[in-house]
Design an enzyme around this catalytic site. Structure first.
Site, PDB file in Angstrom:
ATOM      1  N   ASP A 190      -4.328  -0.882   8.677  1.00 48.28           N
ATOM      2  CA  ASP A 190      -4.686  -1.787   8.532  1.00 48.28           C
ATOM      3  C   ASP A 190      -4.694  -3.761   7.232  1.00 48.28           C
ATOM      4  OD1 ASP A 190      -6.303  -0.129   8.523  1.00 48.28           O
ATOM      5  OD2 ASP A 190      -6.436   0.233   6.367  1.00 48.28           O
ATOM      6  N   GLU A 241       0.639  -0.967  -0.266  1.00 46.76           N
ATOM      7  CA  GLU A 241       0.039   0.168   0.217  1.00 46.76           C
ATOM      8  C   GLU A 241       1.229   1.056   0.162  1.00 46.76           C
ATOM      9  OE1 GLU A 241      -3.244  -0.241   0.183  1.00 46.76           O
ATOM     10  OE2 GLU A 241      -3.511   1.662  -0.274  1.00 46.76           O
ATOM     11  N   TYR A 244      -6.488  12.808   3.699  1.00 49.57           N
ATOM     12  CA  TYR A 244      -5.245  12.172   5.592  1.00 49.57           C
ATOM     13  C   TYR A 244      -3.786  12.076   4.959  1.00 49.57           C
ATOM     14  CZ  TYR A 244      -4.198   7.239   6.950  1.00 49.57           C
ATOM     15  OH  TYR A 244      -3.366   7.054   7.554  1.00 49.57           O
TER      16      TYR A 244
HETATM   17  C1  GLA Z   1      -6.376   4.838   6.763  1.00 53.22           C
HETATM   18  C2  GLA Z   1      -5.286   4.425   6.963  1.00 53.22           C
HETATM   19  C3  GLA Z   1      -4.967   3.297   8.718  1.00 53.22           C
HETATM   20  C4  GLA Z   1      -5.217   4.727   9.701  1.00 53.22           C
HETATM   21  C5  GLA Z   1      -6.622   4.796   9.330  1.00 53.22           C
HETATM   22  C6  GLA Z   1      -6.974   5.488  10.434  1.00 53.22           C
HETATM   23  O1  GLA Z   1      -7.044   3.096   6.536  1.00 53.22           O
HETATM   24  O2  GLA Z   1      -5.243   3.393   6.357  1.00 53.22           O
HETATM   25  O3  GLA Z   1      -3.168   3.276   8.207  1.00 53.22           O
HETATM   26  O4  GLA Z   1      -4.262   5.434   9.779  1.00 53.22           O
HETATM   27  O5  GLA Z   1      -7.299   5.218   7.881  1.00 53.22           O
HETATM   28  O6  GLA Z   1      -6.857   5.283  11.912  1.00 53.22           O
END
Ligand code: GLA
Length: 411
Positions: free
Chosen positions: A202, A190, A256
């Site tokens: 994740d 990823e 993000y």
């Molecule tokens: C996404 C990212 C994770 C984490 C979440 C929020 O899913 O891939 O690494 O930061 O957001 O907790």
């Protein structure tokens, strides 16, 4: 709260039932036969991730409490004698990318985000980069896990394809260390291949959390440590209700990435390697308050207080007080987490706020957005007896306010 009249067309909430392991495997197997002919050599699956509490903490080396969905991604695969990688994805037409089918070769896998194929290609690439002896593969993917919902569907695809590589190539990674290695390779797929600057939550949750259990992921180390806790909720008649709002801000990936940069900048301004290091000092909040930049101050405030809420949730889970008080406290912590993600982290949306407020007003003990936010899903903790009313209210309220109707999942 007054009952809002439901939509005239379809008056019951939309429940998304998980496939059984047999059903999911059969689907992947028949997709494989239809596309490539014959039988796959292996059929595997991986779940989605639900953050109970502790979001946007992983990339600051913080804490998260997570569990997994009964909804899974299924993969049927067979090794090839050449270096072709052929992938069919039953959901491909609905996802960004070339449609249902993609083909490449082992030697031509180039990092970059080409939509859904970059996830299966990315894990093949990451395992190859780690030196595992790869061969070509035929891969069929089918899933009942909603995508773009904040439930780790990309990590679930990567994990399931990783497990398929493991079996097809005979990598002997089917033990604890091997699972951790697959999770790390998933994170590399990823972050280094697709190029999404996510943390390790994740990829580790979908492979290392157990269905029917909660796991504390501690990102102080890489790879993170995982501590399992029994999920007492069911014993006390409680369920987690996942509300997929079906919406995602179009710029969510940029949003993000900005949050991830903000948290690194806040740590640098405070002179610590990561905000986690601050959380362990007694004057953490005073130091956060000293940050001159309003945005960095709010981001750091979320991360420091969210780590604390994860600790308090763990204490409440394992506490000796009356169950009702402990679960009400967890509900309150979830609501505080949502407020923090909304006000300090700017990660909520009007639909998520409405879903959380409505779920609480309709009898849930607490609710919060779960995952990255910027759309996606909320998760509510509710008594099983209250679940239908909570789902009804949320469904009707979102519809009444002009939002898309949500889908519901139960854990
Ligand atoms: C996404 C990212 C994770 C984490 C979440 C929020 O899913 O891939 O690494 O930061 O957001 O907790």
């Amino acid at each position: 709260m007054a009952r809002v009249t439901g939509p005239a067309t379809e008056d019951t909430p939309r429940w998304l039932q998980p496939w059984s392991l047999d059903e999911g495997s059969d689907r992947a197997r028949s997709l494989f036969a239809q596309e490539f002919g014959g039988e796959p050599g292996t059929v595997v699956s991986a779940p989605g991730r639900i953050t109970v509490i502790g979001d946007h903490t992983d990339y600051s080396r913080g804490l998260a409490l997570a569990t997994v969905t009964a909804h899974r991604t299924f993969v049927a695969a067979r090794r090839r004698d050449d270096e072709a990688i052929r992938v069919v994805n039953a959901q491909g037409d609905a996802l960004r990318g070339p449609g249902r089918r993609w083909e490449g070769t082992l030697s031509s896998l180039e990092p970059g985000d080409q939509g859904w194929p970059s996830r299966p290609a990315g894990i093949v690439w990451a395992l190859t980069e780690r030196g595992y002896p790869a061969t070509g593969l035929d891969i069929a993917i089918d899933s009942c896990l909603p995508s773009r919902a904040g439930l780790g569907s990309a990590a679930s695809v990567i994990a399931a394809v990783g497990l398929a590589c493991e079996a097809a190539w005979g990598l002997a990674l089917d033990n604890e260390e091997g699972t951790i290695e697959l999770a790390e390779a998933g994170w590399e797929a990823e972050s280094a291949f697709v190029g999404f600057p996510g943390g390790r939550l994740d990829s580790h949750a979908v492979l290392r959390c157990r269905e029917g259990g909660a796991a504390l992921l501690d990102f102080a180390t890489a790879p993170p440590t995982v501590t399992h806790y029994p999920w007492y909720f069911g014993d006390y008649g409680l369920r987690l209700l996942v509300i997929d709002t079906g919406s995602r801000r179009p710029d969510w990936a940029e949003a993000y990435a900005r949050r991830s940069r903000d948290s690194a900048q806040a740590a640098a301004a405070l002179g610590v390697p990561s905000l986690r290091d601050l959380a362990t000092s007694g004057d953490a909040l005073a130091r956060v308050a000293s940050l001159a930049d309003d945005t960095l101050r709010r981001r750091a405030h979320h991360i420091v207080t969210e780590d604390e809420r994860v600790r308090e949730t763990i204490a409440a889970l394992g506490g000796l007080g009356p169950a009702h008080d402990r679960f009400s406290e967890i509900g309150t912590l979830m609501l505080e987490s949502h407020r923090s993600l909304r006000a300090d982290y700017d990660a909520s949306t009007p639909e998520l706020d409405l879903a959380v407020d409505t779920a609480f007003g309709a009898g849930a003990l607490g609710a919060r957005l779960a995952g990255a936010g910027f759309g996606g899903c909320a998760v509510a903790l509710a008594r099983s007896t209250a679940v239908p009313a909570v789902a009804d209210e949320v469904d009707a309220m979102l519809f009444a306010k002009g939002f898309a109707r949500p889908q519901f999942l139960l854990v």
